[in-house]
Design an enzyme around this catalytic site. Structure first.
Site, mmCIF file in Angstrom:
data_model
loop_
_atom_site.group_PDB
_atom_site.id
_atom_site.type_symbol
_atom_site.label_atom_id
_atom_site.label_comp_id
_atom_site.label_asym_id
_atom_site.label_seq_id
_atom_site.Cartn_x
_atom_site.Cartn_y
_atom_site.Cartn_z
ATOM 1 N NE ARG A 108 14.216 66.900 22.596
ATOM 2 C CZ ARG A 108 13.471 66.338 21.635
ATOM 3 N NH1 ARG A 108 14.027 65.540 20.740
ATOM 4 N NH2 ARG A 108 12.182 66.586 21.559
ATOM 5 C CE1 TYR A 109 19.785 65.574 19.985
ATOM 6 C CE2 TYR A 109 17.936 66.932 19.305
ATOM 7 C CZ TYR A 109 18.519 65.698 19.441
ATOM 8 O OH TYR A 109 17.844 64.580 19.034
ATOM 9 N NE ARG A 112 21.811 69.868 17.032
ATOM 10 C CZ ARG A 112 21.835 68.544 17.012
ATOM 11 N NH1 ARG A 112 21.023 67.854 16.247
ATOM 12 N NH2 ARG A 112 22.673 67.886 17.791
ATOM 13 C CB CYS A 121 -0.327 75.258 9.598
ATOM 14 S SG CYS A 121 1.294 74.767 10.190
ATOM 15 C CB CYS A 125 -0.357 67.882 8.645
ATOM 16 S SG CYS A 125 0.426 68.882 7.374
ATOM 17 C CB CYS A 128 0.270 68.235 13.118
ATOM 18 S SG CYS A 128 1.348 69.521 13.779
ATOM 19 N NE ARG A 130 6.625 71.594 17.866
ATOM 20 C CZ ARG A 130 7.526 71.746 16.886
ATOM 21 N NH1 ARG A 130 7.188 72.277 15.726
ATOM 22 N NH2 ARG A 130 8.778 71.379 17.076
ATOM 23 C CG ASP A 290 7.050 61.871 16.858
ATOM 24 O OD1 ASP A 290 7.948 61.019 16.953
ATOM 25 O OD2 ASP A 290 7.222 63.016 16.397
ATOM 26 C CG ASP A 327 12.084 62.873 18.783
ATOM 27 O OD1 ASP A 327 13.050 62.782 19.575
ATOM 28 O OD2 ASP A 327 11.631 63.964 18.398
ATOM 29 C CE LYS A 334 14.262 64.817 15.679
ATOM 30 N NZ LYS A 334 14.509 65.976 16.571
HETATM 31 C C1 PLP Z 1 14.704 67.235 16.097
HETATM 32 C C2 PLP Z 1 15.113 68.316 16.971
HETATM 33 C C3 PLP Z 1 16.272 69.053 16.705
HETATM 34 C C4 PLP Z 1 17.104 68.846 15.476
HETATM 35 O O1 PLP Z 1 17.677 67.584 15.387
HETATM 36 P P1 PLP Z 1 18.468 67.231 14.055
HETATM 37 O O2 PLP Z 1 18.893 65.814 14.245
HETATM 38 O O3 PLP Z 1 19.616 68.192 13.974
HETATM 39 O O4 PLP Z 1 17.515 67.413 12.921
HETATM 40 C C5 PLP Z 1 16.618 70.044 17.589
HETATM 41 N N1 PLP Z 1 15.894 70.313 18.687
HETATM 42 C C6 PLP Z 1 14.787 69.621 18.971
HETATM 43 C C7 PLP Z 1 14.026 69.948 20.194
HETATM 44 C C8 PLP Z 1 14.346 68.603 18.117
HETATM 45 O O5 PLP Z 1 13.232 67.939 18.394
#
Ligand code: PLP
Length: 367
Positions: A108-109, A112, A121, A125, A128, A130, A290, A327, A334
């Site tokens: 998404r980002y 990352r 798990c 939880c 959760c 997921r 969420d 989120d 986020k």
């Molecule tokens: C939360 C999340 C991240 C990480 O976000 P941070 O703000 O760096 O903790 C990366 N990818 C996805 C899909 C996420 O949901």
């Protein structure tokens, strides 16, 4: 703190494998330890197959059996509420559209990439995000799926961080973890690996294994993100797990989820943040719960979250104040939320609200 399990030899109690093999998975087993409410009995029956139950003896031992509203119990024992019509009518199985082109990958980002390593798990939880994957059973990614992910990483040079999640990523065997981490380390542009694990809370005995710690240390830099929600989850065992990770060079950060009836209380949250700092865990995020199907009953208001943030400011070290965030649905990212301390502005002059009370007019001219 061993409670129900006083008679288990220390050697077994300290074994992660014993903790996992002896997870409580049925109503009959759980009734041996706790007098279940009608809501819980129905919950265990009705959620079977959809949102199954598993509780490690360790996590169960933290429950006060006399209190049906115990915050550990509410996170671990199913209630009929999860599958009733009202709860099921709200939220989505996958509000963030995580399921992408490659199994387990959410990119998404740009910098990352998140990869889920398993559906297993130690404890399922009840809140959760997921929950949708519980019904898939307990399955770790195959070598082929891992290789597919690594190929993706190789062709995306903008990725600087890999987030390993799950399920519980550290439930993989040491051998398989070594495989995953070394494959990721073959990709030169990936700088850091972040592991999202709740084992310090649910089965801290996992970290009593020096072989695991060797493997993690060898693939540095690795950051650990864990998930403490309540001060009662901070025990001698969880503190030991954190200490072992820190000594091997891994920073340990925490993400808390704001949960109705569990930690939606300013004093509980203050105690949690103080306790986290004491065991050297940095609270990074407080997430608003969420809109996940089957978990909507844990949601409280955004105003409550802001009230808690306001309460924390000034009472705990700045290091202990997380970012409160929601989120956005549809994978839109986020967003941080904060009480506002700027009440007015005229030219360069601001009117601030002091965290100690009262207003302060402050002119801030700039160059
Ligand atoms: C939360 C999340 C991240 C990480 O976000 P941070 O703000 O760096 O903790 C990366 N990818 C996805 C899909 C996420 O949901």
């Amino acid at each position: 703190m061993r409670g129900f399990f006083r008679n288990v030899p220390v050697r077994l109690w300290h074994s992660y494998h014993w903790q996992v093999q002896n997870r409580i998975r049925t109503k009959e087993e759980l009734e041996r330890y706790i007098k279940l409410t009608k809501e819980e009995k129905e919950g265990i029956e009705k959620t079977a197959g959809l949102y199954p139950m598993a509780i490690t003896p360790y996590y169960l031992s933290l429950i006060n059996p006399e209190d049906p509203q115990d915050p550990i119990r509410l996170q671990a024992v199913p209630r009929a509420l999860e599958v009733d019509e009202k709860t099921q009518a709200h939220g989505e199985p996958d509000p963030f559209r995580e399921e992408g082109a490659i199994p387990g990958l959410t990119h998404r980002y740009p910098d990352r990439a998140l990869f889920t390593l398993t559906t297993f798990c130690a404890v399922y939880c009840r809140h959760c995000m997921r929950k949708r994957i519980f019904k898939e059973g307990e399955r770790a990614r195959t070598k082929e799926e891992i290789d597919l992910f690594v190929e993706y990483l190789k062709t995306h040079e903008e990725i600087r961080e890999v987030l390993l999640s799950g399920g519980e990523p550290l439930s993989l065997s040491n051998e398989k973890l070594h495989y995953v981490l070394s494959r990721i380390r073959d990709v030169p542009h990936v700088e850091i690996i972040r592991i999202g694990t709740r084992l310090p809370v649910l089965a801290p005995q996992r970290f009593y294994d020096d072989e695991l710690l060797d493997i993690l240390e060898k693939h540095a830099p690795i950051w650990i993100n864990t998930h403490f929600n309540h001060p009662r989850e901070i025990t001698e065992e969880s503190a030991t797990a954190v200490e072992k990770l820190l000594r091997r060079g891994m920073p340990v950060n925490n993400q808390t989820v704001l949960l109705k009836g569990i930690n939606d209380d300013p004093d509980v949250m203050l105690r949690l943040m103080r306790e986290l700092l004491r065991i050297k865990v940095r609270p990074v995020y407080l997430f608003h719960c969420d809109p996940v199907k089957g978990a909507i009953h844990f949601r409280t208001s955004v105003e409550k979250g802001l009230e808690i943030m306001e309460y924390l400011r000034g009472k705990v070290s700045g290091m202990g104040i997380p970012t409160y965030a929601v989120d956005l649905p549809g994978g839109k990212g986020k967003v941080p939320l904060s009480p506002s301390y700027v009440l007015d502005k005229e030219g360069d002059t601001y009117v601030f609200r002091s965290p100690f009370g009262g207003l302060v007019e402050y002119a801030i001219p700039h160059a």
